[in-house]
Design a protein around this motif. Structure first.
Motif, PDB file in Angstrom:
ATOM      1  N   GLN A 118      -6.744  -3.986  -4.791  1.00  0.00           N
ATOM      2  CA  GLN A 118      -6.449  -2.977  -3.785  1.00  0.00           C
ATOM      3  C   GLN A 118      -5.233  -3.419  -2.981  1.00  0.00           C
ATOM      4  N   ALA A 119      -4.198  -2.575  -2.973  1.00  0.00           N
ATOM      5  CA  ALA A 119      -2.996  -2.886  -2.199  1.00  0.00           C
ATOM      6  C   ALA A 119      -3.324  -2.786  -0.705  1.00  0.00           C
ATOM      7  N   SER A 120      -2.604  -3.500   0.184  1.00  0.00           N
ATOM      8  CA  SER A 120      -1.569  -4.421  -0.192  1.00  0.00           C
ATOM      9  C   SER A 120      -2.173  -5.732  -0.679  1.00  0.00           C
ATOM     10  N   CYS A 121      -1.553  -6.266  -1.723  1.00  0.00           N
ATOM     11  CA  CYS A 121      -2.047  -7.498  -2.318  1.00  0.00           C
ATOM     12  C   CYS A 121      -0.932  -8.071  -3.181  1.00  0.00           C
ATOM     13  N   LYS A 171      -9.184  -1.699   4.442  1.00  0.00           N
ATOM     14  CA  LYS A 171      -9.717  -3.044   4.202  1.00  0.00           C
ATOM     15  C   LYS A 171     -10.495  -3.483   5.432  1.00  0.00           C
ATOM     16  N   GLU A 173       3.227   5.335   6.623  1.00  0.00           N
ATOM     17  CA  GLU A 173       2.341   4.241   6.250  1.00  0.00           C
ATOM     18  C   GLU A 173       1.138   4.860   5.554  1.00  0.00           C
ATOM     19  N   VAL A 174       0.822   4.384   4.375  1.00  0.00           N
ATOM     20  CA  VAL A 174      -0.355   4.894   3.670  1.00  0.00           C
ATOM     21  C   VAL A 174      -1.503   3.930   3.911  1.00  0.00           C
ATOM     22  N   PRO A 175      -2.591   4.390   4.498  1.00  0.00           N
ATOM     23  CA  PRO A 175      -3.654   3.442   4.797  1.00  0.00           C
ATOM     24  C   PRO A 175      -4.421   3.035   3.541  1.00  0.00           C
ATOM     25  N   SER A 176      -4.609   1.772   3.404  1.00  0.00           N
ATOM     26  CA  SER A 176      -5.455   1.204   2.371  1.00  0.00           C
ATOM     27  C   SER A 176      -6.568   0.513   3.144  1.00  0.00           C
ATOM     28  N   TYR A 220     -14.035   2.914  -6.961  1.00  0.00           N
ATOM     29  CA  TYR A 220     -13.030   1.855  -7.089  1.00  0.00           C
ATOM     30  C   TYR A 220     -13.617   0.504  -7.485  1.00  0.00           C
ATOM     31  N   ALA A 272       0.860  -1.189   0.000  1.00  0.00           N
ATOM     32  CA  ALA A 272       0.000   0.000   0.000  1.00  0.00           C
ATOM     33  C   ALA A 272       0.892   1.233   0.000  1.00  0.00           C
ATOM     34  N   GLN A 273       0.745   2.080  -0.987  1.00  0.00           N
ATOM     35  CA  GLN A 273       1.599   3.254  -1.128  1.00  0.00           C
ATOM     36  C   GLN A 273       0.778   4.355  -1.779  1.00  0.00           C
ATOM     37  N   ILE A 301      -2.869   2.346  -4.614  1.00  0.00           N
ATOM     38  CA  ILE A 301      -3.780   1.712  -3.653  1.00  0.00           C
ATOM     39  C   ILE A 301      -4.834   0.945  -4.440  1.00  0.00           C
ATOM     40  N   HIS A 302      -5.718   1.648  -5.124  1.00  0.00           N
ATOM     41  CA  HIS A 302      -6.691   0.973  -5.987  1.00  0.00           C
ATOM     42  C   HIS A 302      -6.157   0.991  -7.417  1.00  0.00           C
TER      43      HIS A 302
END
Lengths: 453, 453
Positions: free
Chosen positions: A258-261, B340, B335-338, B392, A136-137, A141-142
């Protein structure tokens, strides 16, 4: 890599012209990873000193991407470790499975898009697995995958054991041919099927088995296929290079992530003994560990059942041929049945006389199972709706709880119980996944209540 | 039609050049139906002696149809009846609703395709409704609609009160203009919206209200929209003819149907007093009767709530702006929040300070509702996931049971109970219908358990 540190990580030095080598624990495999002049990741693989995968590009192409995610990478970080663990599956051929590999995770940075891409390699004693990881950055992200561009460059015109690439079905016979002959055999390799969609004359499905002129077996496949599209392989038959070709959604997109993945693992299992390919545990070692804590209900069984006779045409899944009672022999039926669950009264329709899932026949199979020590009997075609099984994009195609008139659910249940045989209920989604999910709760309660547990 | 037989059917004579007239019970409306030279169905409508709909074609175009379903019809059967019944709605403005119309069902037969099409007209004292009916027949069971070709030919360049046609949203302000000005006002009529898809510069949405130069109000709309696509109206602004334009699925198909079935009713409500249009019960008379037997739980309520302040931008649905704790003021967040569900710990994220659905604010509204006699308080944005609400194509966007950290579900529940105010739970599907259906059972149990009943 001169030194492998067991279960520890080693930060490698970062250099301008990057090329590094990793070996399998037993030394049989050596892989090389590098960035080419355009900053695209490239790997190759050798087995017992012979190249099996020539330098091949890696990458993912994103949809509506301002900066191509295929080029312009530099090495940001590189970590390696050795992993060695033995685990026990719930069931299978082996009591203990050894998961032993040397791992190498390369973090690539793309300056133009200010994004990272991690490629993780695991080199086992039976082959190589690798996957893409998206942390995730801010700028990732998406995202939507346009196509995965993973290449497998072959060293020669190998013999391949293949089935034709198809978005809808894997139900083809295997064709054996040289790689260069795949295109020419496209038509004959595709027998007729109710649902089939081709997309390339040189596309094949995984797992793909090959044999080189030197007698080396190479198997290309994937593992841990979770929240990602199924991979086909499309052959550039001039250069004998396979490239990944993902199965699209209705819009043509190859994945909405969608990250993280991460992608599934792409696997290359290699041996000079074909039996090793089948015996390899690389795929299940790369699959995610089971998340099911209580596995007591998982019971491997041997069963007989009513389904193959429908495949061969001896009997049918459907109870009727769509003909109402009392119209036989007339020029035109007075009423044309349009099968609607909860509306159509099947007791008013003429049975076709070939319905496989009828009470008498199922009881025969229960007797057979009891006599010969089979644990269960599976029955397809027991429930209403098979007249419209496929071809109509029908949403409400099955309700999973209503038997045809000639399938005596209670009688069969009690008979099976008296014979010590488990009944196995078949659920056919017909691709109408939404409908199945709508009925899952009720269907499972129905199974439980009727001893199909 | 000289004679209207109450609740009885009358078989009309079939003649070669077919043209018949039907009147409304009070005689204010007269409609004409005929087949033109190519065998296409045509209707027209007059109100108090003045034409309001000029001769307009009717028909449905099917996908992959060997014989166009628009031409080549002859009259096979024609039945008429008068219906007069008074019924009581569960709730609404009226205790008793009179459903009074003259009906006319014309069965058309197409020789080339050997198929029937029924067009059913209902002429009320306030306007006309008609629909297409598809009986189950050998050559028409499963079919796909390419486009519905229902026309509404206007008599002049009326003033229209319209919103722009859009597959995704109806959230536009109304524009008032002449019909001929719709194209020119296309851009200014479409304010920016998170989800919008236009398809024609002269398309408008139903219900469409118009006023003629003579002061007659005409309203075009639909009723009983069940298992069918929503209808837009596309204007041929040279000839001032509207034609139906259905909303497609992802593949571009306009409907996948199985006979027997019917289209929604297409309605034309007309009066020289605009108030009559609003007061008309034609639409609910044409809707299907309620299938709900126990209606005791249906309670009309007045409520206040937390949602308009988000529309106006004063507060937000989401709890965070996606910034983790402790990174404020730093150049780049570590940290970039994704977001979930089930993974993201919202207590670790920085609240944006503008979250509408917070406990203190909801309690304020409960106080307000109790003080001013409102029955309930509805709250949007109470549950996790709004950071990824739209844009998304996210499948698992909400779980409908997990509140944000600042929404004290139990505290609010008990406070509302103590004040005699009902809490109303908001469920946002975000278009992810599959996800919502997956969670429906659990979500409804959760509502029930928490007094949201």
């Amino acid at each position: 890599m001169k030194k492998i540190v067991c279960l520890a990580t080693l930060l490698l030095s970062i250099c301008f012209t990057y090329a590094q080598e990793l070996a399998s624990p037993n030394g049989n495999f050596k892989m090389n990873f590098s960035l080419d002049a355009s900053g695209s990741p490239v790997y190759s693989l050798a087995y017992k000193g012979k190249t099996v995968i020539k330098p091949s590009k890696l990458g993912i192409e994103l949809k509506n991407d301002k900066h191509s995610f295929l080029h312009g990478f530099s090495i940001k970080n590189s970590e390696s470790k050795t992993f060695d663990e033995t685990w026990q599956p719930v069931w299978g051929e082996w009591k203990n499975i050894r998961n032993h590999y040397n791992e190498w995770a390369v973090t690539l940075h793309q300056n133009s898009g200010d994004r990272d891409l991690i490629i993780r390699f695991r080199l086992f004693n039976d082959g190589l697995g690798f996957r893409y990881e998206f942390s995730a950055q801010k700028n990732l992200i998406h995202f939507v995958i346009k196509e995965e561009r993973t290449q497998f460059a072959m060293t020669g015109d190998h013999t391949a054991y293949w089935i034709s690439g198809d978005y809808d079905t894997q139900e083809y016979d295997y064709t054996t041919s040289k790689l260069s002959e795949i295109r020419g055999k496209f038509k004959e390799a595709r027998s007729s099927n109710a649902s089939q969609t081709s997309f390339s004359e040189t596309a094949v499905q995984t797992s793909l088995m090959m044999k080189t002129a030197e007698g080396i077996y190479i198997n290309l496949h994937e593992a841990a296929l979770i929240d990602y599209s199924c991979m086909h392989l499309n052959l550039d038959d001039k250069n004998l290079v396979f490239e990944s070709w993902l199965t699209p959604d209705t819009k043509g997109d190859k994945g909405t992530l969608q990250a993280s993945c991460s992608s599934p693992w792409r696997t290359i299992i290699v041996s000079d003994d074909a039996r090793d390919i089948l015996a390899s545990n690389m795929t299940i070692n790369l699959n995610e560990p089971s998340k099911i804590k209580d596995v007591s209900w998982i019971k491997p069984v041997k069963y007989v059942g009513v389904w193959w006779e429908m495949i061969t045409g001896k009997s049918t899944w459907a109870y009727t041929d769509g003909v109402p009672f009392g119209t036989e022999g007339t020029a035109a039926p007075k009423e044309v049945p349009s099968i609607k669950l909860g509306v159509t009264d099947f007791t008013k329709l003429k049975p076709n006389g070939k319905h496989g899932a009828n009470t008498a026949h199922v009881k025969e199979l229960i007797d057979f199972a009891a006599l010969h020590g089979f644990d269960g009997v599976l029955v397809e075609g027991w429930n209403e709706g098979w007249e419209d099984w496929f071809g109509y994009h029908k949403d409400y195609v099955f309700d999973f709880v209503t038997p045809y008139p000639d399938f005596d659910l209670v009688g069969i249940r009690e008979y099976a119980k008296s014979k010590g045989v488990k009944m196995i209920m078949h659920h056919e989604t017909s691709g109408s996944v939404r409908n199945y999910e709508r009925h899952l709760d009720t269907a499972f309660k129905f199974m439980k209540a009727n001893n199909y547990d």
